[in-house]
Design a protein around this motif. Structure first.
Motif, PDB file in Angstrom:
ATOM      1  N   ARG A  18      -3.822 -11.635 -11.340  1.00 38.63           N
ATOM      2  CA  ARG A  18      -2.533 -11.811 -12.029  1.00 38.63           C
ATOM      3  C   ARG A  18      -1.625 -12.715 -11.203  1.00 38.63           C
ATOM      4  NH1 ARG A  18      -2.166  -5.506 -13.384  1.00 38.63           N
ATOM      5  NH2 ARG A  18      -2.374  -5.554 -11.134  1.00 38.63           N
ATOM      6  N   ASP A  19      -0.973 -13.633 -11.867  1.00 39.56           N
ATOM      7  CA  ASP A  19      -0.065 -14.569 -11.211  1.00 39.56           C
ATOM      8  C   ASP A  19       1.291 -13.893 -10.993  1.00 39.56           C
ATOM      9  OD1 ASP A  19       1.556 -16.666 -10.353  1.00 39.56           O
ATOM     10  OD2 ASP A  19       0.717 -18.089 -11.777  1.00 39.56           O
ATOM     11  N   LEU A  20       1.631 -13.676  -9.738  1.00 42.62           N
ATOM     12  CA  LEU A  20       2.889 -13.017  -9.371  1.00 42.62           C
ATOM     13  C   LEU A  20       3.912 -14.007  -8.814  1.00 42.62           C
ATOM     14  CD1 LEU A  20       1.376  -9.902  -7.544  1.00 42.62           C
ATOM     15  CD2 LEU A  20       2.050 -10.102  -9.946  1.00 42.62           C
ATOM     16  N   SER A  21       3.636 -15.280  -8.962  1.00 40.07           N
ATOM     17  CA  SER A  21       4.497 -16.309  -8.363  1.00 40.07           C
ATOM     18  C   SER A  21       5.962 -16.141  -8.758  1.00 40.07           C
ATOM     19  CB  SER A  21       4.011 -17.705  -8.755  1.00 40.07           C
ATOM     20  OG  SER A  21       2.679 -17.896  -8.359  1.00 40.07           O
TER      21      SER A  21
ATOM     22  N   PRO B  12       3.419   1.695  -4.766  1.00 41.07           N
ATOM     23  CA  PRO B  12       2.486   0.673  -4.268  1.00 41.07           C
ATOM     24  C   PRO B  12       2.147  -0.338  -5.352  1.00 41.07           C
ATOM     25  CG  PRO B  12       1.308   2.709  -4.711  1.00 41.07           C
ATOM     26  CD  PRO B  12       2.772   2.995  -4.960  1.00 41.07           C
ATOM     27  N   ARG B  13       1.497  -1.425  -4.910  1.00 41.25           N
ATOM     28  CA  ARG B  13       1.087  -2.508  -5.803  1.00 41.25           C
ATOM     29  C   ARG B  13      -0.205  -3.106  -5.255  1.00 41.25           C
ATOM     30  NH1 ARG B  13       5.647  -3.282  -3.176  1.00 41.25           N
ATOM     31  NH2 ARG B  13       5.651  -4.719  -1.415  1.00 41.25           N
ATOM     32  N   PRO B  14      -0.975  -3.782  -6.082  1.00 42.71           N
ATOM     33  CA  PRO B  14      -2.186  -4.424  -5.575  1.00 42.71           C
ATOM     34  C   PRO B  14      -1.832  -5.482  -4.522  1.00 42.71           C
ATOM     35  CG  PRO B  14      -2.223  -4.349  -7.970  1.00 42.71           C
ATOM     36  CD  PRO B  14      -0.844  -3.936  -7.532  1.00 42.71           C
ATOM     37  N   PRO B  15      -2.688  -5.668  -3.530  1.00 44.51           N
ATOM     38  CA  PRO B  15      -2.423  -6.724  -2.545  1.00 44.51           C
ATOM     39  C   PRO B  15      -2.416  -8.092  -3.218  1.00 44.51           C
ATOM     40  CG  PRO B  15      -4.602  -5.762  -2.199  1.00 44.51           C
ATOM     41  CD  PRO B  15      -3.932  -4.962  -3.277  1.00 44.51           C
ATOM     42  N   ALA B  16      -1.677  -9.007  -2.626  1.00 45.70           N
ATOM     43  CA  ALA B  16      -1.554 -10.356  -3.175  1.00 45.70           C
ATOM     44  C   ALA B  16      -1.745 -11.373  -2.059  1.00 45.70           C
ATOM     45  CB  ALA B  16      -0.188 -10.534  -3.831  1.00 45.70           C
ATOM     46  N   SER B  17      -2.085 -12.584  -2.457  1.00 43.46           N
ATOM     47  CA  SER B  17      -2.204 -13.669  -1.488  1.00 43.46           C
ATOM     48  C   SER B  17      -1.846 -14.985  -2.160  1.00 43.46           C
ATOM     49  CB  SER B  17      -3.610 -13.725  -0.898  1.00 43.46           C
ATOM     50  OG  SER B  17      -4.569 -13.837  -1.918  1.00 43.46           O
ATOM     51  N   ILE B  18      -1.538 -15.953  -1.320  1.00 44.09           N
ATOM     52  CA  ILE B  18      -1.180 -17.280  -1.815  1.00 44.09           C
ATOM     53  C   ILE B  18      -2.449 -18.111  -1.924  1.00 44.09           C
ATOM     54  CG2 ILE B  18       0.105 -19.387  -1.315  1.00 44.09           C
ATOM     55  CD1 ILE B  18       2.138 -17.644   0.215  1.00 44.09           C
TER      56      ILE B  18
ATOM     57  N   ARG C 183       0.042 -20.796  -6.067  1.00 44.87           N
ATOM     58  CA  ARG C 183       0.392 -19.571  -6.787  1.00 44.87           C
ATOM     59  C   ARG C 183       0.159 -18.358  -5.903  1.00 44.87           C
ATOM     60  NH1 ARG C 183      -3.154 -19.202 -11.775  1.00 44.87           N
ATOM     61  NH2 ARG C 183      -4.713 -19.765 -10.239  1.00 44.87           N
ATOM     62  N   VAL C 184       0.868 -17.295  -6.227  1.00 43.94           N
ATOM     63  CA  VAL C 184       0.626 -15.991  -5.609  1.00 43.94           C
ATOM     64  C   VAL C 184      -0.124 -15.150  -6.633  1.00 43.94           C
ATOM     65  CG1 VAL C 184       1.627 -13.946  -4.536  1.00 43.94           C
ATOM     66  CG2 VAL C 184       2.792 -16.159  -4.317  1.00 43.94           C
ATOM     67  N   LEU C 185      -1.320 -14.719  -6.256  1.00 45.79           N
ATOM     68  CA  LEU C 185      -2.143 -13.909  -7.159  1.00 45.79           C
ATOM     69  C   LEU C 185      -2.443 -12.567  -6.524  1.00 45.79           C
ATOM     70  CD1 LEU C 185      -4.821 -16.534  -8.282  1.00 45.79           C
ATOM     71  CD2 LEU C 185      -2.685 -15.942  -9.428  1.00 45.79           C
TER      72      LEU C 185
ATOM     73  N   ASP D 212       0.811  -1.226   0.000  1.00 47.36           N
ATOM     74  CA  ASP D 212       0.000   0.000   0.000  1.00 47.36           C
ATOM     75  C   ASP D 212       0.843   1.274   0.000  1.00 47.36           C
ATOM     76  OD1 ASP D 212       0.956  -0.077   2.609  1.00 47.36           O
ATOM     77  OD2 ASP D 212      -1.029  -0.240   3.534  1.00 47.36           O
ATOM     78  N   GLY D 213       2.154   1.126  -0.130  1.00 51.49           N
ATOM     79  CA  GLY D 213       3.052   2.276  -0.168  1.00 51.49           C
ATOM     80  C   GLY D 213       3.344   2.860   1.199  1.00 51.49           C
ATOM     81  N   LYS D 214       2.996   2.130   2.250  1.00 51.87           N
ATOM     82  CA  LYS D 214       3.229   2.602   3.612  1.00 51.87           C
ATOM     83  C   LYS D 214       4.238   1.705   4.312  1.00 51.87           C
ATOM     84  CE  LYS D 214      -1.452   4.371   3.904  1.00 51.87           C
ATOM     85  NZ  LYS D 214      -2.753   4.270   4.551  1.00 51.87           N
ATOM     86  N   GLY D 215       4.700   2.164   5.458  1.00 51.37           N
ATOM     87  CA  GLY D 215       5.547   1.359   6.316  1.00 51.37           C
ATOM     88  C   GLY D 215       4.701   0.729   7.400  1.00 51.37           C
TER      89      GLY D 215
END
Length: 137
Positions: free
Chosen positions: A80-83, A53-59, A73-75, A21-24
């Motif tokens: 989108r597949d970010l694996s 920032p980038r869209p959140p992802a999950s496994i 996979r990580v999507l 999310d572009g935060k710490g």
């Protein structure tokens, strides 16, 4: 006096703006523990080529071990597949750990890269496979 041991630390735990999310996500408990170490800040997702920032992802379909083994996979939330990016980032973090003989990593919990709770992330899984102690914050 011998030098302090070296560890890896998720850069977001230091308050750096590297999260999706572009935060710490500064963690005071982690910062207190770091007084016993020299440390290398890392962000596996950035090292894997993802922007901030980038869209959140999950496994999906397992955990970080399953992603490393090609069984999950990580999507991102757009499907989108970010694996490949997550595996690349984990591999780069492991290379840093090997070059510097790091034995401990202080990582952000809940992350698909760094988390070891509730589900182990891709980087945390790879580091554990290599015998590196992973602590979650």
């Amino acid at each position: 006096m011998p030098p302090k041991p070296l560890c890896l630390v998720s850069s977001c735990l230091l308050g750096l703006c590297t999260r999706y999310d572009g935060k710490g996500k500064q963690n005071d408990e982690c910062l207190r523990l770091l007084s016993a170490y020299r440390f290398i800040p890392i962000c596996p997702e950035q090292l894997g080529g993802l922007c901030t920032p980038r869209p959140p992802a999950s496994i999906l379909g397992g955990d970080g071990h399953a992603v490393l083994d090609g069984r999950a996979r990580v999507l991102d939330n757009y499907g989108r597949d970010l694996s490949a990016s997550f595996i690349k980032g984990a591999t780069m973090v492991l290379a840093i750990a090997r070059m510097q003989d790091v034995r401990v990593a202080l990582l952000k919990s809940g992350s698909p890269s760094c988390g070891s709770t509730p589900t182990i992330g891709v980087t945390a899984a790879l580091l554990q496979r290599e015998g590196i102690e992973v602590r979650s914050f």
